[in-house]
Motif scaffolding. Sequence first.
Motif, short mmCIF file in Angstrom:
data_model
loop_
_atom_site.label_atom_id
_atom_site.label_comp_id
_atom_site.label_asym_id
_atom_site.label_seq_id
_atom_site.Cartn_x
_atom_site.Cartn_y
_atom_site.Cartn_z
N LEU A 371 -13.78 1.18 -2.92
CA LEU A 371 -14.33 2.39 -3.53
C LEU A 371 -13.56 2.81 -4.78
O LEU A 371 -14.14 3.30 -5.74
CB LEU A 371 -14.33 3.54 -2.51
CG LEU A 371 -15.20 3.36 -1.26
CD1 LEU A 371 -15.14 4.60 -0.40
CD2 LEU A 371 -16.64 3.03 -1.65
N ASP A 372 -12.25 2.63 -4.75
CA ASP A 372 -11.44 3.11 -5.87
C ASP A 372 -11.45 2.13 -7.04
O ASP A 372 -11.46 2.52 -8.20
CB ASP A 372 -10.00 3.35 -5.40
CG ASP A 372 -9.16 4.05 -6.46
OD1 ASP A 372 -9.34 5.27 -6.62
OD2 ASP A 372 -8.36 3.37 -7.13
N ARG A 373 -11.35 0.82 -6.71
CA ARG A 373 -11.37 -0.23 -7.74
C ARG A 373 -10.29 -0.01 -8.80
O ARG A 373 -10.53 -0.14 -10.00
CB ARG A 373 -12.74 -0.33 -8.41
CG ARG A 373 -13.84 -0.69 -7.46
CD ARG A 373 -15.16 -0.92 -8.19
NE ARG A 373 -16.23 -1.24 -7.24
CZ ARG A 373 -16.46 -2.45 -6.76
NH1 ARG A 373 -15.69 -3.46 -7.15
NH2 ARG A 373 -17.44 -2.67 -5.91
N SER A 374 -9.10 0.35 -8.35
CA SER A 374 -7.97 0.53 -9.27
C SER A 374 -6.84 -0.40 -8.85
O SER A 374 -6.85 -0.98 -7.76
CB SER A 374 -7.48 1.98 -9.24
OG SER A 374 -6.90 2.29 -7.97
N ARG A 375 -5.86 -0.54 -9.73
CA ARG A 375 -4.71 -1.38 -9.41
C ARG A 375 -3.91 -0.79 -8.26
O ARG A 375 -3.29 -1.53 -7.49
CB ARG A 375 -3.82 -1.52 -10.64
CG ARG A 375 -4.46 -2.30 -11.78
CD ARG A 375 -3.50 -2.46 -12.94
NE ARG A 375 -4.09 -3.25 -14.01
CZ ARG A 375 -3.47 -3.55 -15.15
NH1 ARG A 375 -2.23 -3.09 -15.36
NH2 ARG A 375 -4.07 -4.27 -16.07
N LEU A 376 -3.94 0.54 -8.14
CA LEU A 376 -3.18 1.17 -7.06
C LEU A 376 -3.76 0.80 -5.70
O LEU A 376 -3.03 0.50 -4.76
CB LEU A 376 -3.21 2.69 -7.24
CG LEU A 376 -2.25 3.50 -6.36
CD1 LEU A 376 -0.81 3.06 -6.59
CD2 LEU A 376 -2.41 4.99 -6.64
N GLY A 377 -5.09 0.79 -5.59
CA GLY A 377 -5.71 0.39 -4.34
C GLY A 377 -5.41 -1.05 -3.98
O GLY A 377 -5.14 -1.38 -2.81
N THR A 378 -5.42 -1.93 -4.98
CA THR A 378 -5.08 -3.33 -4.74
C THR A 378 -3.62 -3.47 -4.32
O THR A 378 -3.30 -4.27 -3.43
CB THR A 378 -5.35 -4.16 -6.00
OG1 THR A 378 -6.73 -4.00 -6.38
CG2 THR A 378 -5.05 -5.63 -5.77
N ALA A 379 -2.75 -2.70 -4.96
CA ALA A 379 -1.32 -2.76 -4.61
C ALA A 379 -1.09 -2.30 -3.18
O ALA A 379 -0.31 -2.90 -2.43
CB ALA A 379 -0.52 -1.89 -5.59
N PHE A 380 -1.79 -1.24 -2.76
CA PHE A 380 -1.65 -0.77 -1.38
C PHE A 380 -2.12 -1.85 -0.39
O PHE A 380 -1.51 -2.05 0.67
CB PHE A 380 -2.46 0.50 -1.18
CG PHE A 380 -1.87 1.72 -1.82
CD1 PHE A 380 -0.52 1.77 -2.12
CD2 PHE A 380 -2.66 2.82 -2.13
CE1 PHE A 380 0.05 2.89 -2.72
CE2 PHE A 380 -2.11 3.95 -2.72
CZ PHE A 380 -0.75 3.98 -3.02
N ALA A 381 -3.20 -2.55 -0.74
CA ALA A 381 -3.69 -3.61 0.14
C ALA A 381 -2.68 -4.74 0.26
O ALA A 381 -2.47 -5.31 1.33
CB ALA A 381 -5.03 -4.14 -0.38
#
Length: 559
Positions: A371-381
């Motif tokens: 949903l967010d599609r940001s680098r922060l969301g990818t980093a959390f994953a």
Amino acid sequence: MTDLALRRSSRRRAHFLPRRGSAILLVSGGVALLALLPVLALVEIAAQGSGDLWPHLIENVLPEAVRQTLMLLVGVGMATVLIAVPCAWLVSTCDFPGRRMLDWALLLPLAVPSYIVAYSYLDVLHPLGPVQSAIRFMLGISSPRGLRLPDLRSTGGCIFVLSVVLYPYVYLSARASFLVQSAAALDVARTLGAGPLRTFVRIAMPLARPAIVAGVTLALLETLGDIGASEFLGMRTLTVSIYTTWVNRSNLPGAAQIALVMLALVLLLIVAERSARRSRRFVATGSAKPQAPTRLNGLAAMGAVLLCTLPVLLGFGVPLAHLLNATIQRVEFSGFSMDVLREARNSAVLALAGTALALLLGLIVSVAQRLDRSRLGTAFARIASLGYAVPGTVLAIGLLTPFAAFDNFLDSLARQFAGVSTGLLISGSGGALVIAYAIRFLTIPVGGVEAGYAKLSPHLDMAARSLGSTRTGVVRTVHLPLLRPALATAALIVFVDGMKELPATLLLRPLGVETLATHIYAEAARSTYEDGALAALLIVIVGLLPVILLARISRASAR
């Protein structure tokens, strides 16, 4: 302040405010922090110092532990490649009798935990066991002292046991790579006069090298975290040293300091794997059509069948036959013990709770990334997926202190405001073990849901939103039904891994609670392996279903 200045100030504030729908991103950050909690706590525990024990550990424990661990890693890495890569090449590119069955049967050792294989071979290869007795009978030797095979309790024995259990990690990745290799490059090599062996070494192996390196890294991470097989086969690895320092010497800071050394070795493995894959990139040009299988006949076919059957027999057939025989003998001698059913129930309850929590956390992280599609969301994953690289012993030590602190804090609040004691709410109820399972195996649901999302077009989300559905409604009515197969597969794998997990279960289980894994460990510690045969057999049976499912999924994905 003018209207223009107010608008500019509002835009600047809006740039730093969370975007709409970012609440799930904040929760995803909390999941990532939970995954990092053991490592952060480990550093804090180690910083407390272990008094006079640390100089003793540096002088007497760490050098030998590091040496034996490195020897084990090198041996298992080489052995798994030698076992898995030829088998993967044969079943992927050749046609011989039994190939279709061996294609999935080579994954069966994944269903048997390494500690069960070690205990089985200790009985099978015992001087009075069936193998040495049969050899002495054929040679006409009556005394056991007349012929003694090398002791399995050695570095070579441990390498053998771990290799026949862990080679499927390498086989799975290598086979997937061989199945999708283009026939063009291999055909060109043959037209230039290269034989089958040279084509395999010079063309197919370099093309599959990144996949092989990834599989070897997984096998080495499992080797690094092993405690049951290593301890009972006489190895003083870093994992065994952590356990003995904590349990036998009752020194948690000392165990945390050894765990940091082990964690550094894990990071080196991961960095080496990324570096090897980054510096070795091969692209096969030409037709993407896979190569047609080469028909083998005569001695070549017999050799291929023997080469592919031997790992299955050593890693699965021999342990399973021994467990069946020992279980039948034990039940005939002393009957069926109801304790095994209670231990199976404990294992299933803990594994189910850990599976449910892992699926929930993995779904939160993956949905936030979608949903967010940001680098922060990818980093959390990516951070949330690091738990699989942390061995169970390290994870247990890292979780012990923060959970104990939380229990004490909650107990003091309850005493102060309600006049009651909550006791060890998390540590004493099995909650710590459930959370450890979830962190340890979180990468499985995260990876599974990400793979499921990769097949869902973003246009589905846009269409649902254009019809008036909210972001939550899109997830509930569109994403979840389509992700159901990925979630079911991840749940099955996490459940079985939780049933087999030994190091974290040994260190975090509540007092008086036995699982199938800890029961087997206890019987092996008393050298009464046959008493744990039924529990071991139950674990193997439970582990068969996901292995067969994994074989079907991997073949379909490669196609």
